[in-house]
Design a protein around this motif. Structure first.
Motif, PDB file in Angstrom:
ATOM      1  N   ILE A   1       0.845  -1.200   0.000  1.00  0.00           N
ATOM      2  CA  ILE A   1       0.000   0.000   0.000  1.00  0.00           C
ATOM      3  C   ILE A   1       0.880   1.250   0.000  1.00  0.00           C
ATOM      4  CG2 ILE A   1      -1.662   1.328   1.372  1.00  0.00           C
ATOM      5  CD1 ILE A   1      -2.823  -1.445   2.240  1.00  0.00           C
ATOM      6  N   GLU A   2       1.951   1.223   0.784  1.00  0.00           N
ATOM      7  CA  GLU A   2       2.866   2.365   0.819  1.00  0.00           C
ATOM      8  C   GLU A   2       3.510   2.599  -0.552  1.00  0.00           C
ATOM      9  OE1 GLU A   2       6.831   4.003   3.133  1.00  0.00           O
ATOM     10  OE2 GLU A   2       6.186   1.942   3.482  1.00  0.00           O
ATOM     11  N   GLU A   3       3.942   1.528  -1.208  1.00  0.00           N
ATOM     12  CA  GLU A   3       4.529   1.653  -2.550  1.00  0.00           C
ATOM     13  C   GLU A   3       3.541   2.292  -3.522  1.00  0.00           C
ATOM     14  OE1 GLU A   3       6.145  -1.964  -4.206  1.00  0.00           O
ATOM     15  OE2 GLU A   3       6.987  -2.496  -2.250  1.00  0.00           O
ATOM     16  N   MET A   4       2.293   1.870  -3.437  1.00  0.00           N
ATOM     17  CA  MET A   4       1.270   2.414  -4.320  1.00  0.00           C
ATOM     18  C   MET A   4       1.131   3.919  -4.099  1.00  0.00           C
ATOM     19  SD  MET A   4      -2.718   1.224  -4.649  1.00  0.00           S
ATOM     20  CE  MET A   4      -3.054   1.626  -2.947  1.00  0.00           C
ATOM     21  N   TRP A   5       1.058   4.344  -2.845  1.00  0.00           N
ATOM     22  CA  TRP A   5       0.916   5.770  -2.548  1.00  0.00           C
ATOM     23  C   TRP A   5       2.158   6.556  -2.907  1.00  0.00           C
ATOM     24  CZ3 TRP A   5      -3.118   8.608  -2.231  1.00  0.00           C
ATOM     25  CH2 TRP A   5      -4.337   8.014  -1.900  1.00  0.00           C
ATOM     26  N   ARG A   6       3.336   5.999  -2.679  1.00  0.00           N
ATOM     27  CA  ARG A   6       4.565   6.692  -3.064  1.00  0.00           C
ATOM     28  C   ARG A   6       4.614   6.891  -4.573  1.00  0.00           C
ATOM     29  NH1 ARG A   6       8.340   7.582   0.791  1.00  0.00           N
ATOM     30  NH2 ARG A   6       8.118   6.412   2.728  1.00  0.00           N
ATOM     31  N   GLY A   7       4.183   5.879  -5.307  1.00  0.00           N
ATOM     32  CA  GLY A   7       4.133   6.002  -6.766  1.00  0.00           C
ATOM     33  C   GLY A   7       3.215   7.134  -7.196  1.00  0.00           C
ATOM     34  N   ARG A   8       2.085   7.249  -6.551  1.00  0.00           N
ATOM     35  CA  ARG A   8       1.154   8.337  -6.867  1.00  0.00           C
ATOM     36  C   ARG A   8       1.767   9.702  -6.549  1.00  0.00           C
ATOM     37  NH1 ARG A   8      -4.893   6.347  -5.068  1.00  0.00           N
ATOM     38  NH2 ARG A   8      -4.989   4.629  -6.539  1.00  0.00           N
TER      39      ARG A   8
ATOM     40  N   LEU B   1       2.570  12.681  -9.206  1.00  0.00           N
ATOM     41  CA  LEU B   1       2.013  14.015  -8.988  1.00  0.00           C
ATOM     42  C   LEU B   1       3.129  15.052  -8.933  1.00  0.00           C
ATOM     43  CD1 LEU B   1      -0.474  15.755  -8.423  1.00  0.00           C
ATOM     44  CD2 LEU B   1      -0.205  15.215  -6.004  1.00  0.00           C
ATOM     45  N   ASP B   2       4.206  14.722  -8.263  1.00  0.00           N
ATOM     46  CA  ASP B   2       5.355  15.624  -8.186  1.00  0.00           C
ATOM     47  C   ASP B   2       5.912  15.905  -9.576  1.00  0.00           C
ATOM     48  OD1 ASP B   2       7.240  17.155  -6.656  1.00  0.00           O
ATOM     49  OD2 ASP B   2       8.717  15.571  -7.031  1.00  0.00           O
ATOM     50  N   ALA B   3       6.011  14.869 -10.411  1.00  0.00           N
ATOM     51  CA  ALA B   3       6.515  15.049 -11.773  1.00  0.00           C
ATOM     52  C   ALA B   3       5.588  15.966 -12.590  1.00  0.00           C
ATOM     53  CB  ALA B   3       6.675  13.698 -12.448  1.00  0.00           C
ATOM     54  N   LEU B   4       4.291  15.828 -12.372  1.00  0.00           N
ATOM     55  CA  LEU B   4       3.334  16.667 -13.114  1.00  0.00           C
ATOM     56  C   LEU B   4       3.407  18.119 -12.663  1.00  0.00           C
ATOM     57  CD1 LEU B   4       0.148  14.421 -13.145  1.00  0.00           C
ATOM     58  CD2 LEU B   4       1.467  15.146 -15.133  1.00  0.00           C
ATOM     59  N   LEU B   5       3.678  18.363 -11.391  1.00  0.00           N
ATOM     60  CA  LEU B   5       3.668  19.716 -10.854  1.00  0.00           C
ATOM     61  C   LEU B   5       5.026  20.414 -10.937  1.00  0.00           C
ATOM     62  CD1 LEU B   5       1.454  19.125  -7.706  1.00  0.00           C
ATOM     63  CD2 LEU B   5       0.763  20.068  -9.916  1.00  0.00           C
ATOM     64  N   SER B   6       6.084  19.665 -11.211  1.00  0.00           N
ATOM     65  CA  SER B   6       7.430  20.273 -11.296  1.00  0.00           C
ATOM     66  C   SER B   6       7.552  21.115 -12.556  1.00  0.00           C
ATOM     67  CB  SER B   6       8.479  19.176 -11.320  1.00  0.00           C
ATOM     68  OG  SER B   6       8.502  18.464 -10.122  1.00  0.00           O
ATOM     69  N   PRO B   7       8.286  22.234 -12.446  1.00  0.00           N
ATOM     70  CA  PRO B   7       8.492  23.058 -13.635  1.00  0.00           C
ATOM     71  C   PRO B   7       9.357  22.308 -14.644  1.00  0.00           C
ATOM     72  CG  PRO B   7       9.753  23.908 -11.779  1.00  0.00           C
ATOM     73  CD  PRO B   7       8.919  22.770 -11.267  1.00  0.00           C
ATOM     74  N   PRO B   8       9.171  22.592 -15.931  1.00  0.00           N
ATOM     75  CA  PRO B   8       9.985  21.919 -16.960  1.00  0.00           C
ATOM     76  C   PRO B   8      11.462  22.258 -16.768  1.00  0.00           C
ATOM     77  CG  PRO B   8       8.307  23.362 -17.952  1.00  0.00           C
ATOM     78  CD  PRO B   8       8.216  23.521 -16.472  1.00  0.00           C
TER      79      PRO B   8
END
Length: 114
Positions: free
Chosen positions: A93-100, A104-111
């Protein structure tokens, strides 16, 4: 690491129901360290023998402890394998949440460099 077959939903429910109570968690810690008679366990708590016996029965139903006879006593022994299976479920369960979170971090990080 040992791979276990997945736990059924009913097994997971029994394990976490058993672990939801502080007295049962304490009993489990004690019998993982050293097997004990139900009567020895009962002497440690401010409750009746029958109440401690019920706590042990919930742990046994979840597969977290086993009982076996020695003379007139019923010895309770913790099941490290079952605890490991619960830990493995939580790790999944922790792995699943860390993956999410990473996605999300990758989507929100500036290019980079743009």
């Amino acid at each position: 690491m040992v791979a276990y077959a997945p736990l059924s939903d009913a097994e997971v429910d029994r394990i976490f129901r058993a672990l939801a109570d502080s007295t049962r968690r304490d009993i489990l810690r004690r019998v993982l360290a050293q097997e004990s008679a139900v009567s020895e366990l009962a002497a440690l708590y401010d409750m009746s023998f029958a109440a401690v016996q019920k706590h042990v029965a919930v742990l046994e139903e979840a597969g977290l402890v086993t009982k076996h006879p020695r003379g007139r006593q019923r010895l309770v022994r913790g099941s490290p394998e079952r605890v490991a299976r619960a830990r493995q479920l939580l790790a999944h369960i922790e792995e699943m949440w860390r993956g999410r979170i990473y996605r999300l971090d990758a989507l929100l990080s500036p290019p980079n460099g743009d």
